[in-house]
Design an enzyme around this catalytic site. Structure first.
Site, PDB file in Angstrom:
ATOM      1  N   LYS A  52      32.950  34.840  45.023  1.00 32.73           N
ATOM      2  CA  LYS A  52      34.366  35.173  44.793  1.00 32.73           C
ATOM      3  C   LYS A  52      34.473  36.394  43.879  1.00 32.73           C
ATOM      4  O   LYS A  52      35.288  37.289  44.103  1.00 32.73           O
ATOM      5  CB  LYS A  52      35.115  33.957  44.221  1.00 32.73           C
ATOM      6  CG  LYS A  52      35.362  32.897  45.287  1.00 32.73           C
ATOM      7  CD  LYS A  52      35.823  31.547  44.769  1.00 32.73           C
ATOM      8  CE  LYS A  52      35.852  30.559  45.955  1.00 32.73           C
ATOM      9  NZ  LYS A  52      36.178  29.182  45.588  1.00 32.73           N
ATOM     10  N   GLN A  96      37.336  26.037  40.342  1.00 33.73           N
ATOM     11  CA  GLN A  96      36.383  25.639  41.383  1.00 33.73           C
ATOM     12  C   GLN A  96      36.218  24.119  41.398  1.00 33.73           C
ATOM     13  O   GLN A  96      35.998  23.498  40.348  1.00 33.73           O
ATOM     14  CB  GLN A  96      35.037  26.344  41.134  1.00 33.73           C
ATOM     15  CG  GLN A  96      34.021  26.162  42.234  1.00 33.73           C
ATOM     16  CD  GLN A  96      34.421  26.794  43.568  1.00 33.73           C
ATOM     17  OE1 GLN A  96      35.146  27.789  43.606  1.00 33.73           O
ATOM     18  NE2 GLN A  96      33.976  26.215  44.656  1.00 33.73           N
ATOM     19  N   ASP A 119      44.787  29.092  45.476  1.00 37.10           N
ATOM     20  CA  ASP A 119      44.126  28.143  46.371  1.00 37.10           C
ATOM     21  C   ASP A 119      45.138  27.437  47.281  1.00 37.10           C
ATOM     22  O   ASP A 119      44.761  26.830  48.279  1.00 37.10           O
ATOM     23  CB  ASP A 119      43.413  27.051  45.539  1.00 37.10           C
ATOM     24  CG  ASP A 119      41.911  27.232  45.489  1.00 37.10           C
ATOM     25  OD1 ASP A 119      41.348  27.761  46.463  1.00 37.10           O
ATOM     26  OD2 ASP A 119      41.311  26.833  44.467  1.00 37.10           O
TER      27      ASP A 119
HETATM   28  N1  GUN Z   1      35.337  23.989  46.413  1.00 37.57           N
HETATM   29  C1  GUN Z   1      35.006  24.114  47.724  1.00 37.57           C
HETATM   30  N2  GUN Z   1      35.919  24.871  48.361  1.00 37.57           N
HETATM   31  C2  GUN Z   1      36.846  25.224  47.446  1.00 37.57           C
HETATM   32  C3  GUN Z   1      38.022  26.028  47.497  1.00 37.57           C
HETATM   33  O1  GUN Z   1      38.426  26.550  48.542  1.00 37.57           O
HETATM   34  N3  GUN Z   1      38.687  26.173  46.323  1.00 37.57           N
HETATM   35  C4  GUN Z   1      38.285  25.575  45.178  1.00 37.57           C
HETATM   36  N4  GUN Z   1      39.015  25.753  44.086  1.00 37.57           N
HETATM   37  N5  GUN Z   1      37.192  24.831  45.091  1.00 37.57           N
HETATM   38  C5  GUN Z   1      36.483  24.671  46.221  1.00 37.57           C
END
Ligand code: GUN
Length: 286
Positions: A52, A96, A119
């Site tokens: 990211k 996350q 998100d």
């Molecule tokens: N963990 C796995 N996929 C995601 C996601 O798309 N966003 C977040 N915040 N955590 C994740």
């Protein structure tokens, strides 16, 4: 033989579009900024967060990264989120998941300001999606819509079957397909005659979390098949929820794993962050 839907190329095209728009914004002295919080040291999460940050750099965004120890209390995490909510430089906040087991994920998601919820997990974002108002859409389902549109798959009026009803994928996916005027059926672990229902689909979207479960016997001739699953088999090979070798013989278009839906999630996160930045600067006409 099915045509491949190339998620790697489509996600790259989206990131390039974002990069261009970001470069134009910089003439107005505006630069999107994403804050990413990682709590603990789950190896998969560590890789996702690094990717990211890399995508932020590529797109020309600033990123703020908070790496908190596993033993961080829920209160400490909520305080950090509160600071980021108030920080005017930050346009998007991502915590996350999964979080360490002593922290309530629902409380953490609820603490993120909806205008920074890149998100799309906050109840306000989900509610806005459901009633068709502007707001953030969960990245993976938003990425699937982009894959379909950019591969010239007609959605309107088509029979769409979504397998899976998670808050992150199945539910928002169904609402997005409905918004695109598909006739949508949602299937799950209690669905009777799953195979018969799937065989009706012009567009079959699979997010069940079971390696290679969906083979050709579930797929109508000429259907478009989107595989949201990702699993690492013994011997390290990756596969999805779809038995690719069997289904590619009957589908008209199919996403591979890896290189299908996976790369789209980060591209859509960047898109959400840019959108948040534009909205916060009064630059979106909605
Ligand atoms: N963990 C796995 N996929 C995601 C996601 O798309 N966003 C977040 N915040 N955590 C994740």
């Amino acid at each position: 033989m099915a045509e491949l839907i190339d998620g790697k190329a489509i996600s790259q095209a989206i990131k390039d579009e974002i990069r261009e728009e970001t470069a134009k914004l910089s003439e107005k002295n505006i630069k999107p900024c994403l804050a990413v919080i990682l709590c603990g040291n789950d190896p998969a999460s560590t890789v996702y967060v690094a990717n990211k940050k890399k995508a932020c750099e590529y797109c020309g965004f600033d990123s703020v990264s908070l790496e908190l120890p596993e033993e961080t209390s829920e209160e400490e995490l909520l305080n950090k989120i509160s600071e980021l909510n108030k920080d005017e430089r930050v346009n998007g906040i991502l915590v996350q998941l999964p979080l360490p087991s002593h922290i309530n994920e629902d409380a953490v998601i609820a603490a993120i300001a909806p205008e920074k919820d890149v998100d799309g997990f906050h109840a306000v974002s989900v509610g806005n999606l459901l009633i068709g108002r502007p707001g953030f859409v969960s990245c993976t389902p938003a990425g699937v819509i982009q894959l379909l549109k950019r591969s010239n798959v007609e959605i309107s009026g088509k029979e769409c079957v979504v397998i899976g009803r998670s808050n992150i994928v199945g539910k928002p996916m169904s609402v997005l397909m409905l918004r695109e005027n598909a006739t949508v059926t949602i299937c799950h672990s209690r669905t009777k005659d799953l195979k018969e229902v799937c065989k009706r689909a012009d567009i079959l979207i699979v997010a069940i979390g079971k390696p290679r479960m969906i083979d050709a016997s579930y797929v109508k001739d000429g259907a478009v098949v989107i595989d949201v699953g990702i699993h690492r088999l013994e011997g390290k090979k990756l596969c999805g929820d779809v038995d690719f070798e069997s289904v590619e013989k009957v589908a008209s278009k199919i996403t591979p794993v890896p290189g299908g839906v996976g790369p789209m999630t980060i591209a859509m996160l960047m898109k959400n962050c840019l959108e948040g930045c534009l909205r916060q600067n009064g630059l979106l006409n909605e």
